[in-house]
Design an enzyme around this catalytic site. Structure first.
Site, PDB file in Angstrom:
ATOM      1  N   SER A   1       0.933  -1.367   0.025  1.00  0.00           N
ATOM      2  CA  SER A   1      -0.201  -0.414   0.035  1.00  0.00           C
ATOM      3  C   SER A   1       0.663   1.351   0.304  1.00  0.00           C
ATOM      4  O   SER A   1       0.391   2.365  -0.149  1.00  0.00           O
ATOM      5  CB  SER A   1      -1.039   0.210   1.082  1.00  0.00           C
TER       6      SER A   1
ATOM      7  N   THR B   1      -1.324   2.077   4.709  1.00  0.00           N
ATOM      8  CA  THR B   1      -0.568   3.892   4.559  1.00  0.00           C
ATOM      9  C   THR B   1       0.125   4.013   5.354  1.00  0.00           C
ATOM     10  O   THR B   1       0.141   3.946   6.749  1.00  0.00           O
ATOM     11  CB  THR B   1      -1.955   4.780   4.424  1.00  0.00           C
TER      12      THR B   1
ATOM     13  N   THR C   1       1.261   6.858   0.100  1.00  0.00           N
ATOM     14  CA  THR C   1       0.749   5.912   0.029  1.00  0.00           C
ATOM     15  C   THR C   1      -0.111   5.903  -1.635  1.00  0.00           C
ATOM     16  O   THR C   1       0.468   6.565  -2.235  1.00  0.00           O
ATOM     17  CB  THR C   1      -1.088   6.308   0.240  1.00  0.00           C
TER      18      THR C   1
ATOM     19  N   ARG D   1      -7.579   8.245  -9.299  1.00  0.00           N
ATOM     20  CA  ARG D   1      -8.344   8.986  -8.028  1.00  0.00           C
ATOM     21  C   ARG D   1      -7.358   9.261  -7.628  1.00  0.00           C
ATOM     22  O   ARG D   1      -5.738   8.381  -7.188  1.00  0.00           O
ATOM     23  CB  ARG D   1      -9.017   7.404  -7.878  1.00  0.00           C
TER      24      ARG D   1
ATOM     25  N   GLY E   1      -6.369   9.626  -3.279  1.00  0.00           N
ATOM     26  CA  GLY E   1      -7.398   9.752  -1.692  1.00  0.00           C
ATOM     27  C   GLY E   1      -6.703  11.189  -0.563  1.00  0.00           C
ATOM     28  O   GLY E   1      -6.857  12.112  -0.890  1.00  0.00           O
ATOM     29  N   ASP E   2      -7.177  11.044   0.604  1.00  0.00           N
ATOM     30  CA  ASP E   2      -6.981  11.833   1.704  1.00  0.00           C
ATOM     31  C   ASP E   2      -5.407  11.793   2.237  1.00  0.00           C
ATOM     32  O   ASP E   2      -5.078  13.302   2.318  1.00  0.00           O
ATOM     33  CB  ASP E   2      -7.580  11.039   2.688  1.00  0.00           C
TER      34      ASP E   2
ATOM     35  N   THR F   1      -5.127   6.835   7.881  1.00  0.00           N
ATOM     36  CA  THR F   1      -4.864   5.430   6.906  1.00  0.00           C
ATOM     37  C   THR F   1      -7.161   5.112   6.671  1.00  0.00           C
ATOM     38  O   THR F   1      -7.518   5.148   7.631  1.00  0.00           O
ATOM     39  CB  THR F   1      -4.532   4.257   8.072  1.00  0.00           C
ATOM     40  N   GLY F   2      -7.077   4.623   5.936  1.00  0.00           N
ATOM     41  CA  GLY F   2      -8.232   3.898   5.944  1.00  0.00           C
ATOM     42  C   GLY F   2      -8.671   4.121   4.750  1.00  0.00           C
ATOM     43  O   GLY F   2      -8.005   4.906   4.020  1.00  0.00           O
TER      44      GLY F   2
ATOM     45  N   GLY G   1      -9.844   7.035   1.982  1.00  0.00           N
ATOM     46  CA  GLY G   1      -9.434   8.464   1.582  1.00  0.00           C
ATOM     47  C   GLY G   1     -10.877   9.030   1.927  1.00  0.00           C
ATOM     48  O   GLY G   1     -10.964   9.944   2.413  1.00  0.00           O
TER      49      GLY G   1
HETATM   50  C1  SD4 Z   1      -6.756   5.580   0.230  1.00  0.00           C
HETATM   51  N1  SD4 Z   1      -6.009   6.598   2.889  1.00  0.00           N
HETATM   52  O1  SD4 Z   1      -5.674   6.383  -0.705  1.00  0.00           O
HETATM   53  C2  SD4 Z   1      -5.655   6.284   1.631  1.00  0.00           C
HETATM   54  C3  SD4 Z   1      -5.334   4.543   1.861  1.00  0.00           C
HETATM   55  C4  SD4 Z   1      -4.429   3.636   3.172  1.00  0.00           C
HETATM   56  O2  SD4 Z   1      -4.113   2.453   4.723  1.00  0.00           O
HETATM   57  O3  SD4 Z   1      -5.040   4.679   3.997  1.00  0.00           O
HETATM   58  N2  SD4 Z   1      -4.646   3.081   3.475  1.00  0.00           N
HETATM   59  O4  SD4 Z   1      -7.644   6.067   0.292  1.00  0.00           O
END
Ligand code: SD4
Length: 327
Positions: A86, A189, A207, A217, A219-220, A240-241, A243
């Protein structure tokens, strides 16, 4: 636990205001053992790979005292970790089979830089730092970010997937089903936040984003305020998670602002998760987690569900802590 939660839900339903009550916050806060500890200097990072990353950051912090160098050098370890799917160019690709990376870096004085949807750059965190230091902008994306990397002397890597990422991508193509698996495909991430002995703060986040995302795309992680926010006056947070769920609530900025208003890092992370749950309809498919500290060195973390952990480095002690969670 189920009884306690259903009691809270029922008592909330019985009130006109749906915001969490102080008793709910303090009740949830009891799940965490770190609420009142204060430590400085301090380095926190998401997930278990935060342990070696923190070691590197600590080494830099100890030898130079420079928090910005510490958070850059720390996450570079993860960007090169071939076992991590990741982060870095070895991460799982998008639906077209291309690895595209997001990263951000921020100092507690408001300086920040980020890159999104960038290809062929081994260390997107260093490119984010160059955006911060050498351009009048905060964020560069896609081809523009790649061109900027070339102009800054970064060597571009060949666009080939790592053997493991390629194997998993070929497998995924058989169904091409886009449904991230919680704690697996949207996991890993690295977000790192560091507080120096002098009170200076910095953070970094890097990430390859969600596996099998749509091409283009972002992400956050490269969005200042969503995946990362740092303010020397208050504290720092990173995420994390999934986004999209984090962007919707501007999660890291929210946590820092809640701390500014007097919440502890733990309470602020919990309130961010509560809000994230309330603003995302597909919550059954979502994992997201936050870590934060304030300027006193108190720290906290919280996740939507079980499975999120984070690494803490303070003086000689380095530990991996299971975050508490809501669902
Ligand atoms: C995302 N937040 O691109 C990231 C992915 C992530 O642990 O956090 N993975 O959405």
């Amino acid at each position: 636990m189920a009884n306690r939660r259903s009691f809270i839900k029922k008592s909330l339903l019985g009130t006109a205001i749906l915001a969490p009550t102080i008793s709910q916050l303090s009740c949830d806060a009891k799940q965490s053992s770190n609420v009142k500890e204060g430590f400085k200097p301090l380095v926190l990072s998401t997930w278990a790979h935060g342990m070696p990353a923190n070691d590197k950051a600590w080494e830099v912090l100890e030898s130079t005292g420079n928090v910005l160098d510490a958070v850059e050098q720390g996450v570079k370890v993860t960007e090169l970790d071939l076992s991590n799917l990741s982060v870095g160019l070895q991460g799982l690709p998008d639906r077209e089979g291309i690895a595209t990376l997001d990263a951000s870096i921020m100092l507690g004085d408001g300086s920040c830089g980020s890159v999104g949807f960038v290809r062929q750059v081994k260390h997107p965190i260093s490119l984010a730092r160059k955006v911060m230091e050498n351009t009048p902008h905060v964020m560069l994306a896609g081809e523009g970010a790649r061109q900027f990397a070339i102009s800054e002397g970064f060597e571009l890597e060949d666009e080939v997937l790592s053997p493991r990422a390629d194997e998993l991508f070929q497998e995924w193509k058989k169904t091409s089903m886009y449904k991230p698996i919680i704690n697996i495909e949207n996991h890993d991430t690295i977000g790192m936040i560091a507080l120096g002995a002098d009170g200076k703060m910095a953070g970094s986040c890097t990430t390859s984003g969600l596996a099998y995302k749509m091409h283009g795309r972002i992400g956050d992680s490269p969005i200042i305020g969503a995946g990362l926010f740092v303010d020397d006056e208050v504290g720092a947070a990173t995420a994390t998670g999934l986004g999209e769920s984090i962007i919707r609530i501007c999660g890291s900025f929210l946590i820092v602002e809640l701390m500014r208003q007097g919440r502890s890092p733990q309470e602020a992370c919990q309130e961010a998760v509560r809000r994230l749950i309330s603003k995302n309809k597909n919550i059954d498919d979502i994992q997201a987690g936050f870590i934060a500290f304030n300027k006193e060195g108190e720290f906290g973390a919280y996740a939507v569900r079980a499975g999120f952990n984070y690494a803490r480095h303070h003086k000689g002690s380095q530990e991996l802590i299971d975050a508490t969670y809501k669902l």
